[in-house]
Design a protein around this motif. Structure first.
Motif, PDB file in Angstrom:
ATOM      1  N   ARG A 140     -26.460  25.696 -66.483  1.00  0.00           N
ATOM      2  CA  ARG A 140     -26.691  27.092 -66.109  1.00  0.00           C
ATOM      3  C   ARG A 140     -25.992  27.369 -64.778  1.00  0.00           C
ATOM      4  O   ARG A 140     -26.233  26.682 -63.790  1.00  0.00           O
ATOM      5  CB  ARG A 140     -28.191  27.336 -65.975  1.00  0.00           C
ATOM      6  N   VAL A 141     -25.128  28.392 -64.756  1.00  0.00           N
ATOM      7  CA  VAL A 141     -24.399  28.762 -63.546  1.00  0.00           C
ATOM      8  C   VAL A 141     -24.729  30.210 -63.215  1.00  0.00           C
ATOM      9  O   VAL A 141     -24.368  31.127 -63.961  1.00  0.00           O
ATOM     10  CB  VAL A 141     -22.879  28.589 -63.730  1.00  0.00           C
ATOM     11  N   VAL A 142     -25.432  30.423 -62.099  1.00  0.00           N
ATOM     12  CA  VAL A 142     -25.897  31.749 -61.716  1.00  0.00           C
ATOM     13  C   VAL A 142     -24.901  32.397 -60.762  1.00  0.00           C
ATOM     14  O   VAL A 142     -24.570  31.844 -59.715  1.00  0.00           O
ATOM     15  CB  VAL A 142     -27.288  31.679 -61.063  1.00  0.00           C
ATOM     16  N   GLU A 143     -24.422  33.571 -61.142  1.00  0.00           N
ATOM     17  CA  GLU A 143     -23.505  34.340 -60.299  1.00  0.00           C
ATOM     18  C   GLU A 143     -24.275  35.142 -59.250  1.00  0.00           C
ATOM     19  O   GLU A 143     -23.846  35.283 -58.107  1.00  0.00           O
ATOM     20  CB  GLU A 143     -22.673  35.271 -61.191  1.00  0.00           C
ATOM     21  N   TRP A 144     -25.408  35.698 -59.652  1.00  0.00           N
ATOM     22  CA  TRP A 144     -26.222  36.556 -58.771  1.00  0.00           C
ATOM     23  C   TRP A 144     -27.608  36.689 -59.366  1.00  0.00           C
ATOM     24  O   TRP A 144     -27.781  36.588 -60.572  1.00  0.00           O
ATOM     25  CB  TRP A 144     -25.555  37.942 -58.670  1.00  0.00           C
ATOM     26  N   ARG A 145     -28.604  36.898 -58.505  1.00  0.00           N
ATOM     27  CA  ARG A 145     -29.944  37.242 -58.993  1.00  0.00           C
ATOM     28  C   ARG A 145     -30.610  38.168 -57.988  1.00  0.00           C
ATOM     29  O   ARG A 145     -30.366  38.093 -56.787  1.00  0.00           O
ATOM     30  CB  ARG A 145     -30.777  35.994 -59.269  1.00  0.00           C
ATOM     31  N   GLY A 146     -31.462  39.076 -58.503  1.00  0.00           N
ATOM     32  CA  GLY A 146     -32.132  40.016 -57.617  1.00  0.00           C
ATOM     33  C   GLY A 146     -32.565  41.262 -58.357  1.00  0.00           C
ATOM     34  O   GLY A 146     -32.562  41.311 -59.597  1.00  0.00           O
ATOM     35  N   PRO A 147     -32.939  42.336 -57.633  1.00  0.00           N
ATOM     36  CA  PRO A 147     -33.368  43.586 -58.281  1.00  0.00           C
ATOM     37  C   PRO A 147     -32.196  44.299 -58.925  1.00  0.00           C
ATOM     38  O   PRO A 147     -31.162  44.513 -58.290  1.00  0.00           O
ATOM     39  CB  PRO A 147     -33.955  44.395 -57.118  1.00  0.00           C
ATOM     40  N   PHE A 148     -32.353  44.673 -60.186  1.00  0.00           N
ATOM     41  CA  PHE A 148     -31.291  45.315 -60.936  1.00  0.00           C
ATOM     42  C   PHE A 148     -31.411  46.833 -60.923  1.00  0.00           C
ATOM     43  O   PHE A 148     -30.434  47.557 -60.959  1.00  0.00           O
ATOM     44  CB  PHE A 148     -31.297  44.817 -62.379  1.00  0.00           C
ATOM     45  N   GLY A 149     -32.639  47.315 -60.892  1.00  0.00           N
ATOM     46  CA  GLY A 149     -32.902  48.745 -60.962  1.00  0.00           C
ATOM     47  C   GLY A 149     -34.292  48.949 -61.509  1.00  0.00           C
ATOM     48  O   GLY A 149     -35.024  47.987 -61.773  1.00  0.00           O
ATOM     49  N   PRO A 150     -34.727  50.200 -61.682  1.00  0.00           N
ATOM     50  CA  PRO A 150     -36.081  50.465 -62.187  1.00  0.00           C
ATOM     51  C   PRO A 150     -36.324  49.813 -63.549  1.00  0.00           C
ATOM     52  O   PRO A 150     -35.551  50.006 -64.487  1.00  0.00           O
ATOM     53  CB  PRO A 150     -36.132  51.994 -62.286  1.00  0.00           C
ATOM     54  N   ALA A 151     -37.402  49.061 -63.640  1.00  0.00           N
ATOM     55  CA  ALA A 151     -37.707  48.350 -64.883  1.00  0.00           C
ATOM     56  C   ALA A 151     -37.912  49.315 -66.045  1.00  0.00           C
ATOM     57  O   ALA A 151     -37.449  49.061 -67.162  1.00  0.00           O
ATOM     58  CB  ALA A 151     -38.951  47.486 -64.691  1.00  0.00           C
TER      59      ALA A 151
END
Length: 306
Positions: free
Chosen positions: A18-29
């Motif tokens: 698994r290679v993660v480019e980015w993680r975090g808040p994407f927008g309103p769920a």
């Protein structure tokens, strides 16, 4: 010290990285999954927080990630993220990013020339970005993995390509994505267009699962007694496991996407396939079981630090 963006597991004879480019808040769920009401999120707060939902501001928490599969002597890269330096004015999160994804691949032990097969589960911006890299001439793009076969769903190529054969459902951004991340691969003769089913090797098989896009697909892994299915954007959030009727706001054909979601998740539950979506944060993958009209979480995947 281990790299938090790179984790691995072994399924049968296949190593999965698994290679993660980015993680975090994407927008309103509730914007991401419009049909999922507030109650569905609140009722499942205990396991949606902190990896999938921020109840304080209502954000969906997600990851942009790729998967490297070492199978039968092949190095297979599943989806290639957003890419660096892309013009994505309609998508601020993707616009002119600089994440150094190739550096993360290197830390996983993968050089661009080592990749034998690139799988794009579909041709949205966050699944094809590192198909290419800047060329020598300003404003040009060339394949990032020069020795690879790029497996592209034929229906998506027809839809997002210049002829827009399927008609409708195409955004301004989609033209930019095709021009910088798909067309250069086609011009170099590295693309393989497929439809229905495509076998990569004895462990890996691609299968059409249309709806999210006309050519959306999943990749099935079966080796020894282990099974997994890399489902791309079949699901964006775990709430779609609980109620598969809820599509994402990005689905071109919501009814078709729901039918594909129910079919693929139903088989995963029956055959104990690990479900590996493109954008889950946290453990990133889960086993599911049928419950009522949907599915329930059976257990999260466990990864090993590299």
């Amino acid at each position: 010290m281990s790299d938090e963006s790179v984790r691995s597991m072994v399924l049968g004879d296949v190593e999965v990285i698994r290679v993660v480019e980015w993680r975090g808040p994407f927008g309103p769920a509730r914007g991401l999954v419009p049909g999922a009401g507030a109650g569905l999120w609140e009722d499942n707060r205990e396991w949606l927080v902190p990896d999938h939902w921020d109840p304080d501001d209502g954000s969906a928490l997600m990851a942009l990630q790729s998967w490297v599969l070492r199978s039968g002597g092949l190095t297979v890269l599943v989806d290639t993220g957003v890419g660096d330096g892309r013009e994505r004015p309609d998508a601020p999160l993707f616009h002119r990013r600089r994440d150094g994804f190739l550096g993360s691949l290197a830390r996983a032990g993968v050089r661009p020339e080592d990749v034998d097969v690139v799988v794009n589960t579909h041709l949205h911006a966050d699944h094809v970005g590192w198909n290419t890299r800047p060329g020598d001439a300003p404003g040009t793009w060339v394949p990032a993995f020069p020795n690879a076969r790029y497996l592209l769903p034929a229906a998506d190529d027809a839809h997002f390509g210049p002829d827009n054969a399927y008609g409708g459902g195409r955004r301004t951004q989609d033209r930019l994505v095709y021009e910088d991340s798909v067309a250069p691969v086609r011009r170099e003769g590295l693309a393989v267009l497929w439809d229905g089913e495509h076998r990569i090797d004895g462990n890996l098989t691609l299968e059409s699962a249309p709806g999210h896009t006309p050519g959306s697909s999943v990749l099935r892994l079966e080796s020894g007694g282990d099974r997994a299915v890399f489902v791309g954007d079949l699901v964006h959030s775990p709430v779609q496991l609980l109620d598969p009727s809820h599509g994402s706001c990005f689905c071109v054909d919501p009814a078709g996407a729901e039918a594909s979601r129910r079919r693929i998740l139903g088989r995963a539950a029956d055959r104990r396939e690990l479900v590996v979506p493109a954008h889950f944060g946290g453990a990133g993958a889960a086993e599911v079981r049928e419950e009522g009209g949907g599915f329930a979480l059976k257990g999260w995947a466990e990864w090993t630090a590299r």
